[in-house]
Write an enzyme that holds these catalytic residues in place. Sequence first.
Site, mmCIF file in Angstrom:
data_model
loop_
_atom_site.group_PDB
_atom_site.id
_atom_site.type_symbol
_atom_site.label_atom_id
_atom_site.label_comp_id
_atom_site.label_asym_id
_atom_site.label_seq_id
_atom_site.Cartn_x
_atom_site.Cartn_y
_atom_site.Cartn_z
ATOM 1 N N GLU A 182 0.820 -1.220 0.000
ATOM 2 C CA GLU A 182 0.000 0.000 0.000
ATOM 3 C C GLU A 182 0.852 1.267 0.000
ATOM 4 O O GLU A 182 0.456 2.288 -0.580
ATOM 5 C CB GLU A 182 -0.943 -0.004 1.207
ATOM 6 C CG GLU A 182 -2.109 -0.967 1.083
ATOM 7 C CD GLU A 182 -1.715 -2.415 1.295
ATOM 8 O OE1 GLU A 182 -2.425 -3.306 0.802
ATOM 9 O OE2 GLU A 182 -0.665 -2.656 1.954
ATOM 10 N N HIS A 219 -10.857 -6.949 7.641
ATOM 11 C CA HIS A 219 -11.821 -6.777 6.556
ATOM 12 C C HIS A 219 -13.087 -6.066 7.014
ATOM 13 O O HIS A 219 -13.987 -5.831 6.217
ATOM 14 C CB HIS A 219 -12.180 -8.142 5.957
ATOM 15 C CG HIS A 219 -10.987 -8.879 5.443
ATOM 16 N ND1 HIS A 219 -10.370 -9.881 6.143
ATOM 17 C CD2 HIS A 219 -10.274 -8.731 4.303
ATOM 18 C CE1 HIS A 219 -9.338 -10.331 5.466
ATOM 19 N NE2 HIS A 219 -9.259 -9.650 4.337
#
Length: 755
Positions: free
Chosen positions: A476, A547
């Site tokens: 990321e 998540h």
Amino acid sequence: MSLIPNPIPARMKGLNRAEICDVNFVEFVKAWDGRVNARPSADAPILEGSELNAQGFRELFESQLISRHLDLMARVLRVQNKVFYTIGSSGHEGNAMVARLTRHTDPAFLHYRSGGFMAERFRKLPGMDPVMDSALSFAASAEDPASGGRHKVWGSKPLWVLPQTSTIASHLPKALGTAVAIEAAKRLNHALPIPGDSIAICSFGDASANHATAQTAFNAAAWTAYQKLPAPVLFVCEDNGIGISVKTPGGWIANRFRNMDGLDYFAADGLDLASGYADVQRAVEHCRTTRRPTFLHLRTTRIMGHAGTDFEIEWRSIEELCAVEATDPLLRSAAIALESGLMSKDDVLALYEATRKRCFAAAEEADRRPKIETLEHVIAPLAPYTPAKVEAEAKRGDHAERRLEVFGGEAKLPENQPPRHLAIQINNALHDIFAKYPDTLLFGEDVAQKGGVYTVTKGLQKAFGARRVFNTLLDETMILGMAQGFANVGMLPIPEIQYLAYFHNACDQIRGEAASLQFFSNNQYANPMVVRIAGLGYQRGFGGHFHNDNSITALRDIPGLVVGCPSRGDDAATMLRTLTALAKVDGRVSVFLEPIALYMTKDLYEPGDGQWLTSYPKPDEAMTLGEGRVYGEGNDDLVIFTYGNGVPMSLRAARAIENKHGWKARVVDLRWLVPLNAEYIREQAKTARRILIVDEGRQSAGVGEGVLTAIAEGGYGARPFQRVVGVDTYTPLAGAAFLVIPSDDDIVAAADRLA
């Protein structure tokens, strides 16, 4: 010639080391008694065997002296409160060679010991003054051309030096991203603002090379080279052997990088202009011609300490300090000037003192120049916003023919289709944006052929090609670094962070870099981008913390950032149009926070009712920044402020509350989470008899706190209110996740308490 006295006089043991270095230079020149060659012509080698000519050496020496005297000036005038920065470049002046051998159109991302580089790069354009410009920055003057007095940074718009803050190694990913973007732009026929054979330059210290952010850039560079993709970045490791007080093990940098596959290693002596010049030149030419990531290991030293507050004598022996000071590159440059016959002792000392006088005069003048004196002045470049222009750009629809081509004809345009759920409408909006802006790119993990974990980007690569929609490595930090690189060359990146939890390990690429650039460059540079992040909770049968992350606090804390969070498909489309327009018009960085659990949601109250499906808005529709959506306009018995998953939850709860208490409820979908529109919130709260705040984030530092603050500061804090929020915990797996985030029943229970 060594300057280490033996034995060391007592006078040297307690003196300011900057003063020692200053005296060392003068005494060295006066005492020099070496052989003198015949004076060389301007284009002759400065010394036999050197590839640096006399004219080039003279100019590099002058740049070195400017850098040194700026450091000395800062140490003297800091105690008089006339300058405000003392991290110097002394010992690193050899980086002027990198500036001389590169172009002013090669984007440069520099660390803080870059005084020599800047002084030399100023030569690239006529009429520029490295001394006065630097003095204005040291003095935090509002007239500082780099940052407008907001920080002491090395930067220049005309010289393509993008201002950096002191964050360790955080600039390496965007430097690599810029190199990748230069090549990608050519493949896309995008008009670059710089020549097509430009390279990106990135300097850092040996200690910073160990930082995780630096390592991710090196790894990504090697990963890129391994795939034979061009990435012309010149990593310049200025190795002085120490990071503040922590020494780098001898030979570590060479051993670590000399044989790193995919990173081409060169070494040069930054302490000796005559011998180091050719090696620097080879590294630069290699990077420019091969378009490969190149690592230049530049030998430097550090004298005068890390900064003015670093009293090295307290933790370093006098013998060691004197040994380090004897390696001062200015002593070697003085010796070259004398030995070559280019300058006499008097010439060298005259130039040295003239440069000192020039730097101090500039600093005194800079101290008299205007300073930043108002809050409005401070924040002026932080978050530029021109509403009328943004609205016009968001609603601009002159890409009708391209839309027909992309969607396959009039009948297949998304606005002519039945209502759809959130994921499909985001997908339609992305197709629309790509059709409107040919310089748009979308990239991230699994976004290309697969179309993303939730198929939100499905079909984009097929429609617009692999050069505009592509997968990245699983990193990321590098995804966001690449986004900054593409933005630097005038493209519109839409990077995807697969889950909100994955953003946190890369947060500084937005907080410390992308979102700060307009502020620290006085709005001369910007990193326009729209970062898509899937997040929030309520996924069933999948998840856990990574998540179902509901931590929005890290986003709310970033100055200048815009965060939008749609709860339904039509809002998503109009919000994306506004965010891309905001990037195009005002250069802003924004986050589009997509509630995963609502991607496929079709129903609101009952299975099969289809009330959470929406029609696609026409191309001339857009959402105003800060504007919420109201359900139940005029209902004042209870006003519920919420966003994201909280919107359909609150609407269901409102129906139950009406049945139970007879209250008519108004549900306010904030839609924009950063910045919160306090005036809009107060306007909605003004007529409320009771207030509920439904915040699916955590109790501490969540959006709800901002809503409540806005209401209280508006004078409506005495209204009966309740907060329904998530718990301050990580999200557990499976059904236990629903114990820590708000539910419909929790909202009804809060209303009961208000009753």
